[in-house]
Design a protein around this motif. Structure first.
Motif, PDB file in Angstrom:
ATOM      1  N   LYS A   1      54.365 -45.380 -47.286  1.00 32.05           N
ATOM      2  CA  LYS A   1      55.182 -44.695 -46.283  1.00 32.05           C
ATOM      3  C   LYS A   1      55.287 -45.530 -45.009  1.00 32.05           C
ATOM      4  CE  LYS A   1      53.538 -40.383 -48.219  1.00 32.05           C
ATOM      5  NZ  LYS A   1      52.806 -41.102 -49.273  1.00 32.05           N
ATOM      6  N   PRO A   2      56.434 -45.511 -44.362  1.00 32.27           N
ATOM      7  CA  PRO A   2      56.565 -46.247 -43.107  1.00 32.27           C
ATOM      8  C   PRO A   2      55.767 -45.617 -41.963  1.00 32.27           C
ATOM      9  CG  PRO A   2      58.565 -45.006 -43.571  1.00 32.27           C
ATOM     10  CD  PRO A   2      57.718 -44.908 -44.786  1.00 32.27           C
ATOM     11  N   LEU A   3      55.491 -44.309 -42.078  1.00 34.51           N
ATOM     12  CA  LEU A   3      54.692 -43.628 -41.052  1.00 34.51           C
ATOM     13  C   LEU A   3      53.621 -42.781 -41.723  1.00 34.51           C
ATOM     14  CD1 LEU A   3      54.120 -42.796 -38.111  1.00 34.51           C
ATOM     15  CD2 LEU A   3      55.800 -40.952 -38.411  1.00 34.51           C
ATOM     16  N   SER A   4      52.387 -43.030 -41.358  1.00 38.70           N
ATOM     17  CA  SER A   4      51.263 -42.230 -41.839  1.00 38.70           C
ATOM     18  C   SER A   4      50.550 -41.637 -40.629  1.00 38.70           C
ATOM     19  CB  SER A   4      50.281 -43.089 -42.651  1.00 38.70           C
ATOM     20  OG  SER A   4      50.915 -43.659 -43.779  1.00 38.70           O
TER      21      SER A   4
ATOM     22  N   ALA B   1      46.463 -54.280 -35.615  1.00 39.32           N
ATOM     23  CA  ALA B   1      47.788 -54.850 -35.859  1.00 39.32           C
ATOM     24  C   ALA B   1      47.656 -56.005 -36.831  1.00 39.32           C
ATOM     25  CB  ALA B   1      48.428 -55.331 -34.557  1.00 39.32           C
ATOM     26  N   SER B   2      48.596 -56.098 -37.755  1.00 37.40           N
ATOM     27  CA  SER B   2      48.627 -57.220 -38.705  1.00 37.40           C
ATOM     28  C   SER B   2      50.068 -57.624 -38.946  1.00 37.40           C
ATOM     29  CB  SER B   2      47.938 -56.850 -40.028  1.00 37.40           C
ATOM     30  OG  SER B   2      48.528 -55.698 -40.591  1.00 37.40           O
ATOM     31  N   TYR B   3      50.244 -58.916 -39.254  1.00 44.04           N
ATOM     32  CA  TYR B   3      51.584 -59.470 -39.442  1.00 44.04           C
ATOM     33  C   TYR B   3      51.560 -60.396 -40.646  1.00 44.04           C
ATOM     34  CZ  TYR B   3      55.905 -62.060 -38.535  1.00 44.04           C
ATOM     35  OH  TYR B   3      57.150 -62.644 -38.650  1.00 44.04           O
ATOM     36  N   TYR B   4      52.643 -60.343 -41.438  1.00 41.60           N
ATOM     37  CA  TYR B   4      52.733 -61.122 -42.680  1.00 41.60           C
ATOM     38  C   TYR B   4      54.064 -61.870 -42.708  1.00 41.60           C
ATOM     39  CZ  TYR B   4      49.397 -57.388 -43.538  1.00 41.60           C
ATOM     40  OH  TYR B   4      48.371 -56.489 -43.413  1.00 41.60           O
TER      41      TYR B   4
ATOM     42  N   THR C   1      46.670 -58.996 -60.303  1.00 47.45           N
ATOM     43  CA  THR C   1      46.894 -58.095 -61.429  1.00 47.45           C
ATOM     44  C   THR C   1      48.122 -57.241 -61.142  1.00 47.45           C
ATOM     45  OG1 THR C   1      45.552 -56.280 -60.553  1.00 47.45           O
ATOM     46  CG2 THR C   1      44.403 -58.009 -61.783  1.00 47.45           C
ATOM     47  N   SER C   2      48.488 -56.398 -62.106  1.00 42.95           N
ATOM     48  CA  SER C   2      49.669 -55.552 -61.947  1.00 42.95           C
ATOM     49  C   SER C   2      49.477 -54.495 -60.862  1.00 42.95           C
ATOM     50  CB  SER C   2      50.016 -54.866 -63.269  1.00 42.95           C
ATOM     51  OG  SER C   2      48.917 -54.084 -63.719  1.00 42.95           O
ATOM     52  N   PHE C   3      48.236 -54.122 -60.546  1.00 46.92           N
ATOM     53  CA  PHE C   3      47.997 -53.090 -59.543  1.00 46.92           C
ATOM     54  C   PHE C   3      47.504 -53.656 -58.221  1.00 46.92           C
ATOM     55  CE2 PHE C   3      44.318 -53.521 -62.326  1.00 46.92           C
ATOM     56  CZ  PHE C   3      43.292 -53.786 -61.436  1.00 46.92           C
ATOM     57  N   GLY C   4      47.267 -54.950 -58.130  1.00 40.85           N
ATOM     58  CA  GLY C   4      46.829 -55.550 -56.883  1.00 40.85           C
ATOM     59  C   GLY C   4      45.898 -56.719 -57.134  1.00 40.85           C
ATOM     60  N   PRO C   5      45.620 -57.516 -56.094  1.00 42.44           N
ATOM     61  CA  PRO C   5      44.756 -58.687 -56.270  1.00 42.44           C
ATOM     62  C   PRO C   5      43.268 -58.319 -56.230  1.00 42.44           C
ATOM     63  CG  PRO C   5      45.608 -58.630 -54.037  1.00 42.44           C
ATOM     64  CD  PRO C   5      46.243 -57.472 -54.754  1.00 42.44           C
ATOM     65  N   MET C   6      42.498 -58.973 -57.089  1.00 40.95           N
ATOM     66  CA  MET C   6      41.045 -58.903 -57.023  1.00 40.95           C
ATOM     67  C   MET C   6      40.587 -60.011 -56.070  1.00 40.95           C
ATOM     68  SD  MET C   6      40.192 -56.403 -59.029  1.00 40.95           S
ATOM     69  CE  MET C   6      38.431 -56.691 -59.208  1.00 40.95           C
TER      70      MET C   6
ATOM     71  N   THR D   1      55.635 -51.553 -41.992  1.00 36.60           N
ATOM     72  CA  THR D   1      56.896 -52.126 -42.489  1.00 36.60           C
ATOM     73  C   THR D   1      56.652 -53.186 -43.542  1.00 36.60           C
ATOM     74  OG1 THR D   1      57.003 -53.904 -40.832  1.00 36.60           O
ATOM     75  CG2 THR D   1      57.918 -51.755 -40.208  1.00 36.60           C
ATOM     76  N   SER D   2      55.409 -53.329 -44.006  1.00 39.46           N
ATOM     77  CA  SER D   2      55.103 -54.346 -45.014  1.00 39.46           C
ATOM     78  C   SER D   2      55.709 -53.959 -46.355  1.00 39.46           C
ATOM     79  CB  SER D   2      53.588 -54.523 -45.146  1.00 39.46           C
ATOM     80  OG  SER D   2      52.997 -53.340 -45.668  1.00 39.46           O
ATOM     81  N   ASP D   3      55.793 -54.948 -47.243  1.00 45.70           N
ATOM     82  CA  ASP D   3      56.458 -54.734 -48.529  1.00 45.70           C
ATOM     83  C   ASP D   3      55.511 -54.308 -49.640  1.00 45.70           C
ATOM     84  OD1 ASP D   3      55.178 -57.177 -48.505  1.00 45.70           O
ATOM     85  OD2 ASP D   3      56.642 -58.162 -49.806  1.00 45.70           O
ATOM     86  N   ASP D   4      54.196 -54.279 -49.393  1.00 50.24           N
ATOM     87  CA  ASP D   4      53.255 -53.895 -50.437  1.00 50.24           C
ATOM     88  C   ASP D   4      51.968 -53.423 -49.789  1.00 50.24           C
ATOM     89  OD1 ASP D   4      50.982 -54.650 -52.578  1.00 50.24           O
ATOM     90  OD2 ASP D   4      52.871 -54.342 -53.636  1.00 50.24           O
ATOM     91  N   LEU D   5      51.372 -52.391 -50.392  1.00 53.67           N
ATOM     92  CA  LEU D   5      50.168 -51.818 -49.790  1.00 53.67           C
ATOM     93  C   LEU D   5      48.951 -52.714 -49.989  1.00 53.67           C
ATOM     94  CD1 LEU D   5      49.373 -49.214 -48.269  1.00 53.67           C
ATOM     95  CD2 LEU D   5      48.645 -48.271 -50.469  1.00 53.67           C
ATOM     96  N   LEU D   6      48.785 -53.294 -51.182  1.00 58.87           N
ATOM     97  CA  LEU D   6      47.605 -54.101 -51.486  1.00 58.87           C
ATOM     98  C   LEU D   6      47.832 -55.596 -51.325  1.00 58.87           C
ATOM     99  CD1 LEU D   6      46.192 -52.261 -54.634  1.00 58.87           C
ATOM    100  CD2 LEU D   6      45.418 -52.076 -52.265  1.00 58.87           C
ATOM    101  N   ASN D   7      49.086 -56.034 -51.421  1.00 56.24           N
ATOM    102  CA  ASN D   7      49.367 -57.468 -51.342  1.00 56.24           C
ATOM    103  C   ASN D   7      50.646 -57.706 -50.538  1.00 56.24           C
ATOM    104  OD1 ASN D   7      49.110 -60.255 -51.909  1.00 56.24           O
ATOM    105  ND2 ASN D   7      50.499 -60.067 -53.660  1.00 56.24           N
TER     106      ASN D   7
END
Length: 724
Positions: free
Chosen positions: A493-496, A574-577, A692-697, A536-542
C-alpha cells in the motif's frame, strides 16, 4: 442366346428387349466398317439400319443370327475361337513417325508491354542489403532500403526466439539443417503476414557459404532472403453490435484504436481487441462478448477487411453480494472486503480485486464470483447485477516453527499454533513461544482481519517475556492492542498507518560499572503509539526504485518508585532506491530518533534508544552502540541517528539468482534528546543474496571499522528480505 457363365440375372436379364439390343449392337458394328469407307457426306440414321422384321418380331429376328453376306465380308473382323491365344491376333501395320507429316507450329510473337523480372538481379539486390548473422548456422538478408521493412529489429528478435534452427543444433548435418530450415521458412512466411506483408517472399538457401564471402565457413548454414513486398492496410472495419452501447459508443470505439488505412498488423488487432474488452468491462458491461477477429484479404486492393463481432450485452451497476457459506464468511463481511458499493457502475477490475482479496484472507482454497442479473436495463437506465460468491474452505489450522542466529542475540527458536477462523469471520487465535539464549516468551494473540474495512486489522496481544541483553535484564508482562492498515506481501500500500494502546508492567535491572546487575526496578507504562508510512517503492521485500518515509510517535506515562514521568518517543525513517542498470541498485537509508520530556534515569531501559545489529549498524552486536558503563555494556540513550548505503549487484550465477551486496553503515546514540556526533560507529561488509520467487534470502558478514573493547571482529546476520 446363351448367358455368359457367372453372369447374374440382374446383370443379364432374359428379356426380348435385351436380346434385341444385343443383336442391334452386333449388326451396327458389322455395318459400321463399310460405311466408314464411303463418302463422308453420306449420313445414315439408326432407323435406316433396323429392318421392319426386327421391330415386329424381335425374338424371331434375333434368332436368325448374322447374315451370311456380312459374315463373308472381307472387311469383317476375323472370328476368334474362345481358346485361341492372344499372340495369334492378326497383325496391324502402323506407319513410322518419319513417314507421317506434321504441320509446322509457328512461334507466337511476344506482346511488347510484358516485362520479365530477372531473378539474379533480385537476388543481387537482396544480398547487397543488410545481412544479420544470428548464429554460425543462420543468417537473414534484408533489402538494402530499410524503409521497405522498418520492423526488422522486432522481426528478428521474434524470429530468433521461435526459430527451429536456433533452438535445435544441426551438429553439422546438412540434411537435418535443411529440414529445420524448411520449418523456419514457413515461420518467416507467417511472421511476414503478422506484420502485414501478404505478398512477401522468403528465399531459402542451404549449404556452405562460398569462400570469399563475409563469414565464409565450411560448415553447412542456411540463409534466408526477405522480400517483404507491400505492407497491406486495414480496409473496412465491422465491429458488430457495438453501436448497441448507445451513449457509450464513441468512448468504446475510441478505445479500439484502429482505423481504415492503418497498417494491417496482427499484433495491433490483438492488442486493440484487449483494450476494447477492457473498456467494456470497466464501464459497466459484465456480459460483453467479443468474437475472434476475422480478416478478408483483398490482394487487388492490398487491404484486409476486419470483422470482429462485438455484443455489449447491456450496461449494469453493482447490486448486493451473496455467498453460499454465510456462517463461514457472511455477505456483510464480504461487502467490507469489496472496494465497491451497491449502485456503483460495474467494473471488472473491482470484481477481480474482490476475488484476490478473498483469497488473501487465507481462509479459502478457491473462490468463484459470478455476476447475476437482478434487474435488466430499461429506458436507457443501467440494470443491476448481484455478485454471487462460491467458496471452498482451506485448512484453517497452522503449526509453524523457525530457528535463527544473530550476533549479540544468540540462537533463537520460535514455534506457534494458529486457528485462522476461530471466531468467524476472520477472527484468528494464535499461541506462540520463543526459547533462546537471550530471550524467552510465551504469548497469545487475537487478530481480526478486514475489521470494519478492507485491509484493516484489529489485534490484541498478551505475552510474558524475559530478556537478558548486555544493556539490561527485563521480566515483562504486556497487553498490546492496535488497529492498523499495513502493507502485506499480496497488497503493498502507498499509505500504511497504525494506532494502538500498550499497558506494560516490567521489572528491569541495569548493569553497574563493574558489569553486575543492579537492583530490579518495576515500571508501569501506558503508551499510545501511532505510526504512518508513505511507500512509493516497487516491491516490499526487494525494492529497486522509489522511496519510503515513515514516522512513529508514542506518548508514554511511566511510573516507578512513586515517581511519574511523561515523555514522547519519536522516530523518523527514510530510504531511497535507484536502479543504476539492469543488475545494479543503489539503496540508502537514514534514521533519526528522539525521546523528549524526561531524563534518561526515569525511562525504563527497554524503552530507551539503541543502535547496532542486522537492521541497524551491521558489524556490531544487537543494541551494542551508544552510551555504556565502565565495562563497555550499553546503557541506551534518548537519541539515535543511523545511515546506511549499499549496492545490490546481481551476478550471472544460477541464472541471476545470486547477488552480492557491499555495504557501509554508520550510527550514533546520544544521552540527550538530540544526537551527539562525538562518537560515530562505522561498520562495513559484504552480503550474499539468493533471490527467490517470494523475496531474497539475506546473509550479511560485517566488521566494525572503529570497534570498542567488547565488539567482535566479525558479525553475521541471516534474514528474509533486504536489510531495508
Amino acid at each position: 442366346m446363351e448367358r455368359p457363365e457367372g453372369t447374374s440375372n440382374t446383370s443379364w436379364p432374359d428379356r426380348p428387349l435385351r436380346r434385341l439390343a444385343t443383336a442391334l449392337a452386333t449388326s451396327v458394328s458389322l455395318i459400321a466398317t463399310p460405311l466408314a469407307a464411303q463418302d463422308q457426306s453420306v449420313s445414315s440414321r439408326l432407323e435406316d439400319l433396323i429392318p421392319d422384321s426386327a421391330v415386329s418380331d424381335p425374338e424371331e429376328w434375333a434368332s436368325q443370327g448374322v447374315p451370311e453376306e456380312a459374315a463373308r465380308s472381307e472387311d469383317a473382323p476375323p472370328e476368334l475361337e474362345p481358346d485361341s491365344p492372344l499372340d495369334e491376333l492378326p497383325e496391324m501395320e502402323i506407319a513410322w513417325p518419319d513417314e507421317t507429316g506434321l504441320p509446322e507450329i509457328e512461334p507466337l510473337e511476344p506482346e511488347g508491354d510484358i516485362r520479365f523480372a530477372e531473378f539474379e538481379s533480385v537476388r543481387r539486390n537482396v544480398e547487397t542489403g543488410s545481412v544479420e548473422k544470428l548464429s554460425d548456422e543462420l543468417s537473414i538478408a534484408f533489402p538494402s532500403d530499410e524503409s521497405l521493412f522498418p520492423q526488422r529489429d522486432d522481426f528478428l528478435e521474434r524470429f530468433q526466439s521461435l526459430s527451429t534452427v536456433e533452438q535445435l543444433d544441426a551438429d553439422g548435418n546438412s540434411a537435418r539443417l535443411a529440414a529445420q530450415a524448411e520449418e523456419d521458412e514457413a515461420l518467416l512466411d507467417r511472421l511476414l503476414r503478422i506484420y502485414g506483408y501478404y505478398n512477401g517472399q522468403v528465399i531459402r538457401s542451404v549449404g556452405a557459404i562460398a569462400p570469399g564471402e563475409e563469414n565464409a565457413d565450411t560448415d553447412p548454414s542456411v540463409r534466408f532472403r526477405i522480400l517483404p513486398g507491400t505492407q497491406y492496410s486495414i480496409g473496412a472495419i465491422n465491429l458488430g453490435n457495438l453501436a448497441d452501447a448507445r451513449a457509450d459508443y464513441d468512448m468504446l470505439r475510441s478505445s479500439f484504436e484502429i482505423e481504415t488505412g492503418d497498417p494491417l498488423l496482427a499484433d495491433k488487432i490483438v492488442e486493440e481487441r484487449y483494450d476494447l474488452d477492457t473498456a467494456l468491462g470497466e464501464n459497466g458491461y459484465p456480459f460483453a462478448e467479443i468474437a475472434e477477429p476475422e480478416l478478408l484479404i483483398d490482394h487487388d486492393r492490398e487491404e484486409g477487411d476486419l470483422t470482429m463481432e462485438v455484443t455489449p450485452g447491456g450496461k449494469y451497476r453493482f447490486g448486493t453480494i451473496t455467498t453460499d457459506m454465510p456462517d463461514f464468511m457472511s455477505a456483510r463481511h464480504l461487502q467490507d472486503i469489496a472496494r465497491f458499493e451497491p449502485g456503483d457502475t460495474y467494473k471488472r477490475s473491482l470484481e477481480f480485486d474482490f476475488r484476490r482479496a478473498i483469497l488473501a484472507t487465507g481462509l479459502v482454497a478457491s473462490v468463484a464470483i459470478e455476476p447475476v442479473e437482478e434487474e435488466a436495463p430499461a429506458e436507457g437506465e443501467p440494470g443491476t447485477v448481484d455478485m454471487r460468491v462460491s467458496m471452498t474452505k482451506a485448512r484453517l489450522r497452522t503449526i509453524a516453527g523457525s530457528l535463527g542466529y544473530g550476533s549479540g542475540e544468540g540462537f533463537k527458536a520460535a514455534a506457534s499454533w494458529e486457528h485462522r477462523n476461530m471466531f468467524p469471520p476472520e477472527g484468528s487465535l494464535r499461541f506462540r513461544g520463543i526459547a533462546g539464549t537471550r530471550e524467552q516468551l510465551l504469548g497469545a494473540t487475537f487478530r481480526k482481519n478486514n475489521f470494519h474495512g478492507r485491509d484493516r486489522i484489529l489485534t490484541v496481544d498478551a505475552f510474558a517475556s524475559t530478556i537478558d541483553y548486555d544493556a539490561y535484564d527485563a521480566q515483562t508482562l504486556s497487553l498490546v492492542g492496535s488497529y492498523e492498515r499495513v502493507s502485506t506481501l499480496l497488497f503493498q500500500k502507498p499509505l500504511s498507518w497504525s494506532i494502538g494502546l500498550e499497558l506494560i508492567a516490567t521489572g528491569e535491572r541495569e548493569r553497574d560499572a563493574n558489569g553486575n546487575l543492579g537492583p530490579r526496578e518495576t515500571f508501569y507504562i501506558a503508551a499510545l503509539p501511532g505510526y504512518a508510512e508513505i511507500d512509493t517503492s516497487d516491491d516490499l521485500l526487494n525494492p529497486t526504485r522509489g522511496y519510503r518515509l515513515a514516522g512513529r510517535v508514542s506518548p508514554e506515562i511511566s511510573s516507578t518508585g512513586g515517581v511519574q514521568s511523561f515523555y514522547v518517543r519519536n522516530q523518523v525513517d527514510a530510504s531511497y532506491y535507484r536502479q543504476m542498470s539492469d543488475n545494479v541498485v543503489l539503496a540508502g537509508r537514514a534514521r533519526f530518533g528522539s525521546i523528549v520530556g524526561a531524563p534518561r534515569s526515569e525511562i525504563a531501559p527497554s524503552r530507551r534508544l539503541y543502535a547496532g545489529g542486522g537492521g541497524s549498524v551491521r558489524g556490531y552486536g544487537y543494541q551494542a552502540i551508544g552510551p555504556s558503563n565502565s565495562e563497555g555494556d550499553p546503557t541506551g540513550g534518548r537519541s539515535v541517528m543511523e545511515f546506511s548505503l549499499e549496492a545490490r549487484i546481481r551476478t550471472g550465477l544460477m541464472d541471476g539468482a545470486v547477488g552480492i551486496v557491499p555495504f557501509i553503515d554508520a550510527g550514533t546514540v546520544g544521552r540527550g534528546a538530540t544526537p551527539s556526533f562525538d562518537e560515530i560507529k562505522f561498520g562495513a561488509g559484504i552480503g550474499l543474496r539468493y533471490y527467490t520467487s517470494f523475496g531474497p534470502m539475506r546473509i550479511d558478514v560485517a566488521t566494525p571499522i572503529n570497534p570498542g573493547p567488547n565488539d567482535s571482529p566479525v558479525a553475521v546476520y541471516v534474514a528474509l528480505g533486504q536489510a531495508f
